[in-house]
Design an enzyme around this catalytic site. Structure first.
Site, PDB file in Angstrom:
ATOM      1  N   SER A 101       0.694  -1.183  -0.032  1.00 50.47           N
ATOM      2  CA  SER A 101       0.032  -0.166   0.136  1.00 50.47           C
ATOM      3  C   SER A 101       0.872   1.074  -0.092  1.00 50.47           C
ATOM      4  O   SER A 101       1.884   1.312   0.659  1.00 50.47           O
ATOM      5  CB  SER A 101      -0.769  -0.140   1.267  1.00 50.47           C
ATOM      6  OG  SER A 101      -1.423   1.361   1.697  1.00 50.47           O
ATOM      7  N   GLU A 135       0.127   3.615   1.547  1.00 52.32           N
ATOM      8  CA  GLU A 135       0.220   3.919   3.188  1.00 52.32           C
ATOM      9  C   GLU A 135       1.496   3.970   3.843  1.00 52.32           C
ATOM     10  O   GLU A 135       1.949   4.405   4.742  1.00 52.32           O
ATOM     11  CB  GLU A 135      -1.015   3.242   4.035  1.00 52.32           C
ATOM     12  CG  GLU A 135      -1.998   3.874   3.745  1.00 52.32           C
ATOM     13  CD  GLU A 135      -2.307   5.085   4.715  1.00 52.32           C
ATOM     14  OE1 GLU A 135      -2.001   5.200   5.743  1.00 52.32           O
ATOM     15  OE2 GLU A 135      -2.885   6.053   3.960  1.00 52.32           O
ATOM     16  N   TYR A 175      -1.747   0.030  10.455  1.00 56.40           N
ATOM     17  CA  TYR A 175      -2.102  -0.605   9.467  1.00 56.40           C
ATOM     18  C   TYR A 175      -0.796  -0.367   8.434  1.00 56.40           C
ATOM     19  O   TYR A 175      -0.349  -1.450   7.872  1.00 56.40           O
ATOM     20  CB  TYR A 175      -3.380   0.141   8.711  1.00 56.40           C
ATOM     21  CG  TYR A 175      -3.455  -0.364   7.038  1.00 56.40           C
ATOM     22  CD1 TYR A 175      -3.921  -1.519   6.899  1.00 56.40           C
ATOM     23  CD2 TYR A 175      -3.233   0.286   6.272  1.00 56.40           C
ATOM     24  CE1 TYR A 175      -4.058  -1.837   5.564  1.00 56.40           C
ATOM     25  CE2 TYR A 175      -3.229   0.217   4.863  1.00 56.40           C
ATOM     26  CZ  TYR A 175      -3.628  -1.029   4.586  1.00 56.40           C
ATOM     27  OH  TYR A 175      -3.745  -1.560   2.935  1.00 56.40           O
TER      28      TYR A 175
HETATM   29  P1  NAP Z   1     -11.285  -4.682   1.423  1.00 53.79           P
HETATM   30  O1  NAP Z   1     -12.643  -4.525   0.524  1.00 53.79           O
HETATM   31  O2  NAP Z   1     -11.439  -4.151   2.874  1.00 53.79           O
HETATM   32  O3  NAP Z   1     -11.224  -6.286   1.652  1.00 53.79           O
HETATM   33  C1  NAP Z   1     -10.531  -6.946   2.495  1.00 53.79           C
HETATM   34  C2  NAP Z   1     -10.842  -8.424   2.375  1.00 53.79           C
HETATM   35  O4  NAP Z   1      -9.871  -9.366   3.448  1.00 53.79           O
HETATM   36  C3  NAP Z   1     -12.147  -8.907   2.464  1.00 53.79           C
HETATM   37  O5  NAP Z   1     -12.559 -10.132   1.658  1.00 53.79           O
HETATM   38  C4  NAP Z   1     -12.105  -9.422   4.058  1.00 53.79           C
HETATM   39  O6  NAP Z   1     -13.017 -10.332   4.117  1.00 53.79           O
HETATM   40  C5  NAP Z   1     -10.755 -10.114   4.012  1.00 53.79           C
HETATM   41  N1  NAP Z   1     -10.133 -10.447   5.296  1.00 53.79           N
HETATM   42  C6  NAP Z   1     -10.268  -9.688   6.300  1.00 53.79           C
HETATM   43  N2  NAP Z   1      -9.970 -10.385   7.533  1.00 53.79           N
HETATM   44  C7  NAP Z   1      -9.576 -11.347   6.955  1.00 53.79           C
HETATM   45  C8  NAP Z   1      -9.248 -12.709   7.820  1.00 53.79           C
HETATM   46  N3  NAP Z   1      -8.777 -12.525   9.188  1.00 53.79           N
HETATM   47  N4  NAP Z   1      -8.943 -13.700   7.173  1.00 53.79           N
HETATM   48  C9  NAP Z   1      -9.414 -13.778   5.807  1.00 53.79           C
HETATM   49  N5  NAP Z   1      -9.786 -12.805   4.786  1.00 53.79           N
HETATM   50  C10 NAP Z   1     -10.016 -11.693   5.939  1.00 53.79           C
HETATM   51  O7  NAP Z   1     -10.135  -4.206   0.742  1.00 53.79           O
HETATM   52  P2  NAP Z   1      -9.624  -3.779  -0.625  1.00 53.79           P
HETATM   53  O8  NAP Z   1      -9.891  -2.447  -0.851  1.00 53.79           O
HETATM   54  O9  NAP Z   1     -10.348  -4.858  -1.782  1.00 53.79           O
HETATM   55  O10 NAP Z   1      -8.240  -4.068  -0.914  1.00 53.79           O
HETATM   56  C11 NAP Z   1      -7.592  -5.376  -1.132  1.00 53.79           C
HETATM   57  C12 NAP Z   1      -6.080  -5.331  -0.355  1.00 53.79           C
HETATM   58  O11 NAP Z   1      -5.453  -4.514  -1.010  1.00 53.79           O
HETATM   59  C13 NAP Z   1      -6.154  -5.207   1.045  1.00 53.79           C
HETATM   60  O12 NAP Z   1      -5.072  -5.992   1.713  1.00 53.79           O
HETATM   61  C14 NAP Z   1      -5.865  -3.704   1.195  1.00 53.79           C
HETATM   62  O13 NAP Z   1      -5.101  -3.384   2.428  1.00 53.79           O
HETATM   63  C15 NAP Z   1      -4.838  -3.353   0.125  1.00 53.79           C
HETATM   64  N6  NAP Z   1      -4.794  -2.257  -0.619  1.00 53.79           N
HETATM   65  C16 NAP Z   1      -6.164  -1.529  -0.968  1.00 53.79           C
HETATM   66  C17 NAP Z   1      -6.023  -0.272  -1.555  1.00 53.79           C
HETATM   67  C18 NAP Z   1      -7.093   0.461  -2.095  1.00 53.79           C
HETATM   68  O14 NAP Z   1      -7.280   1.554  -2.219  1.00 53.79           O
HETATM   69  N7  NAP Z   1      -8.456  -0.377  -2.181  1.00 53.79           N
HETATM   70  C19 NAP Z   1      -4.684   0.080  -1.874  1.00 53.79           C
HETATM   71  C20 NAP Z   1      -3.383  -0.127  -1.485  1.00 53.79           C
HETATM   72  C21 NAP Z   1      -3.767  -1.595  -0.941  1.00 53.79           C
HETATM   73  P3  NAP Z   1     -14.611 -10.127   4.696  1.00 53.79           P
HETATM   74  O15 NAP Z   1     -15.287  -9.693   3.386  1.00 53.79           O
HETATM   75  O16 NAP Z   1     -15.062 -11.149   5.482  1.00 53.79           O
HETATM   76  O17 NAP Z   1     -14.361  -8.930   5.567  1.00 53.79           O
HETATM   77  N1  GDD Z   2     -12.627   6.794   6.148  1.00 53.68           N
HETATM   78  C1  GDD Z   2     -12.892   8.019   6.264  1.00 53.68           C
HETATM   79  N2  GDD Z   2     -13.655   8.583   6.820  1.00 53.68           N
HETATM   80  N3  GDD Z   2     -11.746   8.925   5.960  1.00 53.68           N
HETATM   81  C2  GDD Z   2     -12.003  10.423   6.170  1.00 53.68           C
HETATM   82  C3  GDD Z   2     -13.170  10.948   6.316  1.00 53.68           C
HETATM   83  C4  GDD Z   2     -14.145  10.059   7.026  1.00 53.68           C
HETATM   84  O1  GDD Z   2     -15.365  10.277   7.209  1.00 53.68           O
HETATM   85  N4  GDD Z   2     -13.160  12.271   6.450  1.00 53.68           N
HETATM   86  C5  GDD Z   2     -12.103  12.645   6.009  1.00 53.68           C
HETATM   87  N5  GDD Z   2     -11.249  11.407   5.721  1.00 53.68           N
HETATM   88  C6  GDD Z   2      -9.781  11.452   5.121  1.00 53.68           C
HETATM   89  C7  GDD Z   2      -8.925  10.457   6.111  1.00 53.68           C
HETATM   90  O2  GDD Z   2      -8.574  11.023   7.175  1.00 53.68           O
HETATM   91  C8  GDD Z   2      -7.915  10.241   5.191  1.00 53.68           C
HETATM   92  O3  GDD Z   2      -6.923  10.982   5.170  1.00 53.68           O
HETATM   93  C9  GDD Z   2      -8.839  10.279   3.458  1.00 53.68           C
HETATM   94  O4  GDD Z   2      -9.935  10.693   4.114  1.00 53.68           O
HETATM   95  C10 GDD Z   2      -8.770   8.778   3.117  1.00 53.68           C
HETATM   96  O5  GDD Z   2      -9.230   7.846   3.957  1.00 53.68           O
HETATM   97  P1  GDD Z   2      -9.698   6.309   3.608  1.00 53.68           P
HETATM   98  O6  GDD Z   2     -10.683   6.692   2.634  1.00 53.68           O
HETATM   99  O7  GDD Z   2     -10.272   5.714   4.899  1.00 53.68           O
HETATM  100  O8  GDD Z   2      -8.502   5.615   2.886  1.00 53.68           O
HETATM  101  P2  GDD Z   2      -6.839   5.590   3.420  1.00 53.68           P
HETATM  102  O9  GDD Z   2      -6.134   6.520   2.458  1.00 53.68           O
HETATM  103  O10 GDD Z   2      -7.097   5.667   4.781  1.00 53.68           O
HETATM  104  O11 GDD Z   2      -6.723   4.141   3.135  1.00 53.68           O
HETATM  105  C11 GDD Z   2      -7.012   3.442   1.880  1.00 53.68           C
HETATM  106  O12 GDD Z   2      -6.192   3.608   1.023  1.00 53.68           O
HETATM  107  C12 GDD Z   2      -4.834   2.773   1.358  1.00 53.68           C
HETATM  108  C13 GDD Z   2      -3.910   3.175   0.153  1.00 53.68           C
HETATM  109  O13 GDD Z   2      -3.510   4.328   0.138  1.00 53.68           O
HETATM  110  C14 GDD Z   2      -7.468   1.865   2.119  1.00 53.68           C
HETATM  111  O14 GDD Z   2      -7.967   1.447   1.266  1.00 53.68           O
HETATM  112  C15 GDD Z   2      -6.068   1.257   2.589  1.00 53.68           C
HETATM  113  O15 GDD Z   2      -6.414  -0.104   2.795  1.00 53.68           O
HETATM  114  C16 GDD Z   2      -5.098   1.526   1.332  1.00 53.68           C
HETATM  115  O16 GDD Z   2      -3.805   0.898   1.846  1.00 53.68           O
END
Ligand code: NAP
Ligand code: GDD
Length: 346
Positions: A129, A131, A152
């Site tokens: 990520s 992050e 995280y």
């Molecule tokens: P998400 O929608 O939160 O999906 C997370 C998945 O992990 C869900 O299927 C969840 O299952 C599963 N999971 C959670 N705890 C588990 C456990 N103990 N054992 C087995 N499975 C478990 O995340 P996403 O947005 O699709 O992201 C996919 C991956 O990419 C994650 O690792 C995230 O950290 C990473 N990532 C995401 C982004 C982004 O912007 N989306 C960016 C960078 C990296 P349940 O449905 O049962 O909760």
């Molecule tokens: N969730 C959330 N809810 N975030 C908020 C809110 C709110 O009400 N208001 C402001 N924010 C701001 C957070 O403080 C953060 O700076 C930004 O919105 C994005 O928050 P999220 O959408 O929760 O995503 P994230 O950037 O913290 O994390 C996501 O992206 C990562 C990749 O950069 C997740 O998908 C992570 O799993 C992923 O790794």
């Protein structure tokens, strides 16, 4: 014989798109799901209905359960493993630091060990990520030093280094995709983009009078999730394993997202959005912007969906889900750029 993929996190946003993409490529897909008293397959139901011609199989398990992961690896014998499962919410990780470390960090090691001990020769994708860059100045690329700002991010960084260690120490074909934020109508409802697009729909529907958010100034590099899962697959098709950064190269604030979403729905956001400091994070990541030169160079990968197109697509989807009329500009702008996707609005 079809190529066999094993996906952890298949019920999540990315897992569901990746399953759809791989089934479209003719793969046999196996996914890990957690047992749950309610149905966890909402994002997969359209695939399970026709089951990709019987090529989609779900297996109960948990990233906390090393024995089960080992047994599944041996049973499924995958050619490619996509490790997407995680406690993925940054804010939640401050409340659950040990749990996040266990699942998002150690869960990766349990899976890597399952691969190594099973002797299955497969390629392994780790969902790293942006992050992990945390406070490192933007733009960030593969050479940028990490500076994690949450439990995280620290857990993801541990996974990142363990992946590299398994590559160097044991010769496994393992890759880190360092992905920036990617969003879609399937995004979890408590991430900020989806909270905003749903908030617009609820206000228009008369179900809410305001939207309460946290820090509006944080900047993110937001792309469209289906394009990113293609990037995961491309990374594993390379001759040599490597770690690459995936993002759009553009950055926008949360405020920009709010303005775009409310403006698209002809609403003045100032009348509806309230900032509540209780949503602020103990340590914030202020500014993420990708330099994806290497992904472009090695994979020919590029994000093509623009920021306004992404926002509009998400608002369109939430308006439709609320049985409201949607302008449809997001859908029209997407055209057929992601050809394998059956329904971009769900
Ligand atoms: P998400 O929608 O939160 O999906 C997370 C998945 O992990 C869900 O299927 C969840 O299952 C599963 N999971 C959670 N705890 C588990 C456990 N103990 N054992 C087995 N499975 C478990 O995340 P996403 O947005 O699709 O992201 C996919 C991956 O990419 C994650 O690792 C995230 O950290 C990473 N990532 C995401 C982004 C982004 O912007 N989306 C960016 C960078 C990296 P349940 O449905 O049962 O909760
Ligand atoms: N969730 C959330 N809810 N975030 C908020 C809110 C709110 O009400 N208001 C402001 N924010 C701001 C957070 O403080 C953060 O700076 C930004 O919105 C994005 O928050 P999220 O959408 O929760 O995503 P994230 O950037 O913290 O994390 C996501 O992206 C990562 C990749 O950069 C997740 O998908 C992570 O799993 C992923 O790794």
């Amino acid at each position: 014989m079809p190529t066999i993929a094993f996906i952890t996190g298949i019920t999540g946003q990315d897992g569901s798109y990746l399953a759809e993409f791989l089934l479209g490529q003719g793969y046999e897909v196996h996914g890990l799901i957690r047992w749950c008293s309610t149905s966890p397959t909402q994002r997969l139901d359209h695939l399970l209905q026709d089951a990709g011609g019987g090529r989609l199989t779900l297996h109960c398990g948990d990233l906390a359960d090393a024995a089960r992961l080992g047994a599944l690896l041996a049973e499924v014998q995958p050619d490619e493993v996509y490790h997407l499962g995680a406690q993925s919410h940054v804010r939640v990780s401050f409340d659950l630091p040990a749990y996040t470390g266990d699942i998002t960090g150690l869960g990766t090691v349990r899976l890597l060990e399952a691969v190594r001990r099973s002797g299955v020769r497969c390629r392994f994708y780790q969902a790293s990520s942006s992050e992990m860059f945390g406070s490192a100045p933007a733009p960030q690329n593969e050479a940028t030093p990490f500076w994690p700002r949450s439990p995280y991010a620290a857990a993801k960084l541990y996974s990142y280094w363990m992946v590299r260690n398994y590559r160097e120490a044991h010769g496994l074909f393992v890759c880190n995709g360092i992905m920036y934020n990617h969003e879609s109508p399937r995004r979890g409802e408590t991430f900020v983009t989806r909270k905003i697009s749903r908030g617009v729909a609820k206000i228009l529907k008369g179900e809410a009078t305001q939207l309460v958010l946290g820090n509006l100034e944080a900047r993110r590099d937001w792309g469209y999730a289906p394009e990113y899962v293609e990037g995961m697959w491309r990374l594993l098709q390379q001759g040599e394993p490597q770690d690459l950064v995936f993002g759009t190269g553009e950055t926008h604030s949360v405020r920009d997202f709010v303005e775009e979403a409310f403006g698209y729905a002809n609403l003045d956001w100032r009348q509806f959005v309230r900032v509540d400091p209780s949503y602020f994070r103990p340590t914030e990541v202020e500014h993420l912007r990708a330099d994806s030169t290497q992904a472009r160079r090695f994979l020919g990968w590029e994000a093509t969906v623009t920021f306004p197109q992404l926002v509009r697509l998400m608002v369109d989807a939430d308006l439709r889900a609320a049985d409201l009329e949607a302008p449809g500009e997001g859908l029209r702008a997407l055209g057929n750029r992601v050809r394998w996707l059956r329904n971009p609005l769900s």
